[in-house]
Scaffold this motif. Structure first.
Motif, mmCIF file in Angstrom:
data_model
loop_
_atom_site.group_PDB
_atom_site.id
_atom_site.type_symbol
_atom_site.label_atom_id
_atom_site.label_comp_id
_atom_site.label_asym_id
_atom_site.label_seq_id
_atom_site.Cartn_x
_atom_site.Cartn_y
_atom_site.Cartn_z
ATOM 1 N N GLY A 40 15.170 23.602 55.663
ATOM 2 C CA GLY A 40 15.145 25.245 55.976
ATOM 3 C C GLY A 40 14.366 25.271 57.433
ATOM 4 N N HIS A 41 13.123 24.707 57.295
ATOM 5 C CA HIS A 41 12.154 24.803 58.603
ATOM 6 C C HIS A 41 12.914 24.329 59.675
ATOM 7 C CE1 HIS A 41 8.978 25.910 55.651
ATOM 8 N NE2 HIS A 41 8.571 26.858 56.825
ATOM 9 N N SER A 42 13.439 22.859 59.393
ATOM 10 C CA SER A 42 14.052 22.161 60.664
ATOM 11 C C SER A 42 15.067 23.104 61.014
ATOM 12 C CB SER A 42 14.706 20.944 60.153
ATOM 13 O OG SER A 42 13.541 20.052 59.869
ATOM 14 N N ALA A 43 16.167 23.441 60.154
ATOM 15 C CA ALA A 43 17.127 24.456 60.728
ATOM 16 C C ALA A 43 16.760 25.405 61.673
ATOM 17 C CB ALA A 43 17.963 24.890 59.790
ATOM 18 N N ALA A 44 15.587 26.370 61.439
ATOM 19 C CA ALA A 44 15.136 27.143 62.001
ATOM 20 C C ALA A 44 14.501 26.884 63.443
ATOM 21 C CB ALA A 44 14.148 28.031 61.526
ATOM 22 N N ILE A 45 13.902 25.676 63.396
ATOM 23 C CA ILE A 45 13.424 24.870 64.625
ATOM 24 C C ILE A 45 14.384 24.636 65.608
ATOM 25 C CG2 ILE A 45 12.052 23.035 65.832
ATOM 26 C CD1 ILE A 45 10.306 23.019 63.039
ATOM 27 N N LEU A 46 15.548 23.998 64.885
ATOM 28 C CA LEU A 46 16.723 23.531 65.901
ATOM 29 C C LEU A 46 17.629 24.851 66.624
ATOM 30 C CD1 LEU A 46 17.910 20.736 63.484
ATOM 31 C CD2 LEU A 46 17.364 20.208 65.923
ATOM 32 N N GLU A 47 17.528 25.717 65.663
ATOM 33 C CA GLU A 47 18.126 26.940 66.230
ATOM 34 C C GLU A 47 17.470 27.579 67.731
ATOM 35 O OE1 GLU A 47 18.788 31.201 64.676
ATOM 36 O OE2 GLU A 47 19.175 29.714 63.154
ATOM 37 N N ARG A 48 16.158 27.425 67.573
ATOM 38 C CA ARG A 48 15.355 27.793 68.633
ATOM 39 C C ARG A 48 15.432 26.895 69.934
ATOM 40 N NH1 ARG A 48 10.389 31.269 67.155
ATOM 41 N NH2 ARG A 48 11.079 32.556 65.468
ATOM 42 N N ILE A 49 15.280 25.327 69.547
ATOM 43 C CA ILE A 49 15.121 24.589 70.839
ATOM 44 C C ILE A 49 16.543 24.023 71.135
ATOM 45 C CG2 ILE A 49 13.067 23.916 69.918
ATOM 46 C CD1 ILE A 49 14.175 21.335 68.728
ATOM 47 N N SER A 50 17.712 24.424 70.664
ATOM 48 C CA SER A 50 19.028 24.085 71.179
ATOM 49 C C SER A 50 19.308 25.042 72.322
ATOM 50 C CB SER A 50 20.073 24.486 70.112
ATOM 51 O OG SER A 50 19.803 23.687 68.909
ATOM 52 N N PRO A 51 20.047 24.135 73.354
ATOM 53 C CA PRO A 51 20.808 23.064 73.073
ATOM 54 C C PRO A 51 20.260 21.803 73.821
ATOM 55 C CG PRO A 51 21.555 24.107 74.769
ATOM 56 C CD PRO A 51 20.751 25.067 74.479
ATOM 57 N N ASP A 52 18.962 21.872 74.366
ATOM 58 C CA ASP A 52 18.685 20.610 74.979
ATOM 59 C C ASP A 52 17.227 19.924 74.103
ATOM 60 O OD1 ASP A 52 20.211 20.879 77.045
ATOM 61 O OD2 ASP A 52 19.097 22.261 77.936
ATOM 62 N N GLY A 53 16.631 20.931 73.163
ATOM 63 C CA GLY A 53 15.827 20.371 72.483
ATOM 64 C C GLY A 53 15.896 19.110 71.384
ATOM 65 N N LYS A 54 15.091 18.442 71.028
ATOM 66 C CA LYS A 54 15.158 17.598 69.788
ATOM 67 C C LYS A 54 14.140 17.650 68.773
ATOM 68 C CE LYS A 54 17.813 14.609 72.436
ATOM 69 N NZ LYS A 54 19.099 14.816 72.239
ATOM 70 N N VAL A 67 20.024 15.376 51.673
ATOM 71 C CA VAL A 67 20.392 16.744 51.641
ATOM 72 C C VAL A 67 20.194 17.531 52.968
ATOM 73 C CG1 VAL A 67 19.894 19.282 50.629
ATOM 74 C CG2 VAL A 67 19.820 17.097 49.075
ATOM 75 N N ALA A 68 18.984 17.109 53.749
ATOM 76 C CA ALA A 68 18.866 17.842 55.082
ATOM 77 C C ALA A 68 19.986 17.143 55.883
ATOM 78 C CB ALA A 68 17.419 17.122 55.391
ATOM 79 N N ARG A 69 20.123 16.036 55.837
ATOM 80 C CA ARG A 69 21.264 15.399 56.954
ATOM 81 C C ARG A 69 22.675 16.204 56.650
ATOM 82 N NH1 ARG A 69 20.565 11.117 59.047
ATOM 83 N NH2 ARG A 69 19.426 10.061 57.620
ATOM 84 N N ALA A 70 23.001 16.632 55.464
ATOM 85 C CA ALA A 70 24.088 17.460 55.364
ATOM 86 C C ALA A 70 23.833 18.904 55.676
ATOM 87 C CB ALA A 70 24.536 17.432 53.863
ATOM 88 N N LYS A 71 22.923 19.421 55.749
ATOM 89 C CA LYS A 71 22.531 20.953 55.961
ATOM 90 C C LYS A 71 22.451 20.792 57.342
ATOM 91 C CE LYS A 71 20.666 23.260 52.067
ATOM 92 N NZ LYS A 71 19.455 23.224 51.439
ATOM 93 N N LEU A 72 21.850 20.056 58.156
ATOM 94 C CA LEU A 72 21.724 20.016 59.529
ATOM 95 C C LEU A 72 22.895 19.256 60.247
ATOM 96 C CD1 LEU A 72 17.828 19.019 59.420
ATOM 97 C CD2 LEU A 72 18.697 21.208 59.651
ATOM 98 N N ARG A 73 24.010 19.134 59.822
ATOM 99 C CA ARG A 73 24.890 18.409 60.428
ATOM 100 C C ARG A 73 25.644 18.834 61.743
ATOM 101 N NH1 ARG A 73 26.818 20.708 55.869
ATOM 102 N NH2 ARG A 73 28.529 22.176 55.818
ATOM 103 N N ASP A 74 25.515 20.363 61.890
ATOM 104 C CA ASP A 74 25.757 21.055 62.942
ATOM 105 C C ASP A 74 24.887 20.747 64.235
ATOM 106 O OD1 ASP A 74 27.703 22.232 61.580
ATOM 107 O OD2 ASP A 74 26.767 23.862 61.340
#
Ligand code: SAM
Length: 205
Positions: A40-54, A67-74
Motif C-alpha cells: 500500500g505505501h509502496s504503491a503511493a510512493i511509486l505513484e509519486r516517483i514515477s516514471p524515473d524514480g526507483k 502479494v506486493a509483487r502482484a499489486k505493484l506489477r504496473d
C-alpha cells in the motif's frame, strides 16, 4: 460468462498520505520501503516517483512479497522486491547498488493478512498454534519462547515490548502453566493476571 479474477489480500495502510508526504517522495527519487507488506505505501510512493524514480521494497514474510509483487506489477520496471530482514539493509543496498537514497519508510507491525491467517498465530481471535514468525524459515517460534525461556527472560520481554507493569506476575503465570501451545491459551494466562478490562481491547493484546 463471468470471468473469475483472483482477489489479493488487502491491508489499509496507516497514515498513507502523511507517510508519503513526510518522505517528500518526488519524481525521480530513490526510496526504500523496509516493511513493504501488501504494497500500500509502496504503491503511493511509486505513484509519486514515477516514471524515473526507483523503489526498493523489503519484507521478511515471503507471502507478503508475493502479494506486493502482484499489486505493484504496473511498476515492475521501477520496483525491486527483496524477501529479507531489514536488519540486513546495508548489505541489500550494497548488493543491489541501490544508493544514494532519498528516504526510507518503516511501517512496523503486523499486516491484516498476517493477523487474519489463523495458522500464522498472530491473533487470539482464532485459536491457533503459537507461531508469530514473520519469516517461516526462521527457527524460533513464539511457542519455543513461552515454553523454554526463563521466567526472568519472559519478564524482560513483556516489560520491554508489552510495556506492561505486571510483567513479573504474567511471566510467573506463563512458567507455571507450561506447556502452552495455542494463542487462546496464552491469552487466557495473561487475562488471569490482568483481569477483564472494561474496554474493547483484550488485556493480552
Ligand atoms: C504493518 S505491515 C506493513 C504494511 C505496508 N506498509 C502496506 O501498506 O501494506 C508490517 C510488515 O513488516 C514486515 N516486517 C516486520 N518485521 C520485519 C523485519 N525485521 N524485516 C522485514 N520486514 C519486517 C511484516 O512481515 C509486515 O509485512
Amino acid at each position: 460468462m463471468i470471468s473469475m479474477t483472483m482477489s489479493l489480500p488487502t491491508h489499509i495502510p496507516v497514515l498513507l498520505s502523511e507517510a508519503v508526504d513526510g518522505l517528500q517522495a518526488r519524481s525521480g527519487g530513490y526510496f526504500i520501503d523496509c516493511t513493504v507488506g501488501l504494497g500500500g505505501h509502496s504503491a503511493a510512493i511509486l505513484e509519486r516517483i514515477s516514471p524515473d524514480g526507483k523503489l526498493l521494497g523489503i519484507d521478511s514474510d515471503p507471502e507478503a512479497i508475493k502479494v506486493a509483487r502482484a499489486k505493484l506489477r504496473d511498476y515492475s520496471e521501477a520496483v525491486t522486491l527483496v524477501n529479507d530482514n531489514f536488519t540486513n539493509l546495508d548489505a541489500i543496498c550494497n548488493k543491489l547498488n541501490f544508493h544514494p537514497v532519498d528516504g526510507i519508510l518503516f511501517d512496523l507491525g503486523v499486516s491484516s493478512m498476517q493477523l487474519d491467517t489463523a495458522q500464522r498465530g498472530f491473533s487470539f481471535q482464532h485459536d491457533a498454534p503459537l507461531d508469530m514468525r514473520f519469516d517461516p524459515q526462521q527457527e524460533l517460534t513464539a511457542c519455543d519462547i513461552v515454553n523454554t525461556f526463563s521466567e526472568q527472560e519472559l519478564a524482560c520481554i513483556i516489560q520491554e515490548y508489552g510495556e506492561e507493569h505486571r510483567y513479573r506476575r504474567i511471566a510467573q503465570n506463563i512458567v507455571q502453566s507450561r506447556p502452552i501451545t495455542s494463542t487462546s491459551q496464552l491469552a487466557q494466562i495473561v487475562e488471569q493476571v490482568l483481569g477483564r478490562q472494561h474496554t474493547r481491547i483484550h488485556p493480552a493484546t
